[in-house]
Design an enzyme around this catalytic site. Structure first.
Site, short mmCIF file in Angstrom:
data_model
loop_
_atom_site.label_atom_id
_atom_site.label_comp_id
_atom_site.label_asym_id
_atom_site.label_seq_id
_atom_site.Cartn_x
_atom_site.Cartn_y
_atom_site.Cartn_z
CG ASN A 17 -1.67 1.27 1.43
OD1 ASN A 17 -1.79 2.07 0.51
ND2 ASN A 17 -2.19 1.48 2.64
CE LYS A 19 0.01 3.44 4.78
NZ LYS A 19 0.03 3.59 6.21
CG HIS A 103 -5.85 2.23 5.08
ND1 HIS A 103 -5.39 3.19 5.95
CD2 HIS A 103 -4.86 1.31 4.96
CE1 HIS A 103 -4.16 2.85 6.33
NE2 HIS A 103 -3.82 1.72 5.75
CD GLU A 105 -2.87 5.79 6.54
OE1 GLU A 105 -2.81 5.84 5.30
OE2 GLU A 105 -1.98 5.24 7.23
CD GLU A 175 -3.45 -2.27 7.31
OE1 GLU A 175 -2.33 -2.47 6.84
OE2 GLU A 175 -4.13 -1.26 7.03
N GLY A 181 2.57 2.25 10.74
CA GLY A 181 3.60 3.28 10.62
C GLY A 181 4.33 3.58 11.92
CB SER A 221 5.04 -1.88 12.00
OG SER A 221 4.70 -0.52 12.27
N GLY A 242 2.73 -1.10 4.20
CA GLY A 242 2.87 0.28 3.77
C GLY A 242 4.31 0.63 3.46
P1 PGA Z 1 2.84 0.35 7.49
O1 PGA Z 1 1.37 0.64 6.90
O2 PGA Z 1 3.27 -0.98 6.91
O3 PGA Z 1 3.69 1.49 6.99
O4 PGA Z 1 2.71 0.28 8.97
C1 PGA Z 1 0.45 -0.40 6.73
C2 PGA Z 1 -0.85 0.14 6.17
O5 PGA Z 1 -1.29 1.21 6.59
O6 PGA Z 1 -1.46 -0.51 5.30
#
Ligand code: PGA
Length: 269
Positions: A17, A19, A103, A105, A175, A181, A221, A242
């Protein structure tokens, strides 16, 4: 249904992903770099890169053929006066195969609800693409001991407009919001427990065939050093990644980790 689906073969799935990262030029560089590493992507795993809308048109021609393209969002209406939105048909025309829905976000920054997630999941599925419903608890919900209740509710509502057959073909990504993140993760056993509960929720709502077939990913992560431990868990069918998906070398390393002994890689047992 037996947990872990010993009698069901679910193909492992590695999904990036991006983003809001990568211009078209940067997406092209990634595709070239991954192409140079395509021998390192085992055939028995499915690969997806969820890119910004602006890069979707170049990726199906530039990525290695075993890597599919996904979008990060969609609107559920077919067309009309929805300024700034993108329809399912606009995505499928570009050979988009997967679409992330809900998601955290989208939920937290853009206020998307479970009702919207359900409508988007249905619109994606009806358009012949694969919806990836994202769910997860935030830190206060976790600390209050509500993780399973929150996640089960998001799954039940998000999938509520699908048939059992459509659920079997769908993907759910667990998630935890606090893990995205942050460099923090649950233990693989903790992630397994929540994902097992998600599968149980699907079984309650749609039956054991759908629950045995739906692929459920862990995200938050994930990186080359930890992906193998998550995906070795019986109910975890892959990862939504991500930051560590932005670099082609890191993507290839995660693909290799998925193929390690003990990880399963979509084989029975
Ligand atoms: P991250 O994000 O791997 O950077 O923690 C995962 C995601 O939001 O899909």
């Amino acid at each position: 249904m037996e947990s872990g689906g010993r009698y069901v073969s679910r193909r492992k799935l590695l999904m990036g992903n991006w983003k809001m990262h990568k211009t078209v030029a940067e997406a092209r560089s990634f595709a070239e770099a991954l192409g140079q590493r395509s021998q390192r992507l085992p055939e028995h795993v499915d690969y997806v890169v969820c890119a910004p809308f602006t890069a979707l048109h170049i990726l199906p021609v530039m990525l290695p053929t075993k890597v599919a393209v996904g979008a990060q969002n969609v609107y559920f209406e077919a067309q009309g006066a929805f300024t700034g939105e993108i329809s399912p048909a606009m995505l499928s025309e570009l050979k988009t195969r997967y679409v992330l829905v809900g998601h955290s976000e989208r939920r937290q920054i853009f206020g998307e609800s479970d009702e919207w997630a359900a409508r988007k999941v249905q619109a994606v599925s009806d358009s012949g693409m694969i919806p990836v419903l994202c769910v997860g608890e935030d830190l206060s919900e976790r600390e209050a001991g509500r993780t399973e209740a929150v996640v089960r509710g998001q799954v039940r509502k998000g999938l509520s407009l699908l048939t059992a057959q459509a659920v079997a073909a769908a993907v759910v990504a667990y998630e935890p919001v606090w893990a995205i993140g942050s460099g923090k993760t649950p233990t693989p056993a903790e992630a397994q427990a929540v994902i097992q509960a998600i599968r149980a929720e699907v079984a309650d709502a749609f039956g054991s065939d759908a629950a045995g077939a739906v692929r459920i990913l862990y995200g938050g992560s994930v990186k080359p050093a930890n992906i193998g431990a998550f995906v070795a868990q019986p109910d975890i069918d892959g990862a939504l990644v991500g930051g560590a998906s932005l670099d082609a070398e890191s993507f290839a390393q995660m693909a290799e980790a998925l193929a390690q002994p003990g990880v399963g890689g979509g084989q029975n047992g």
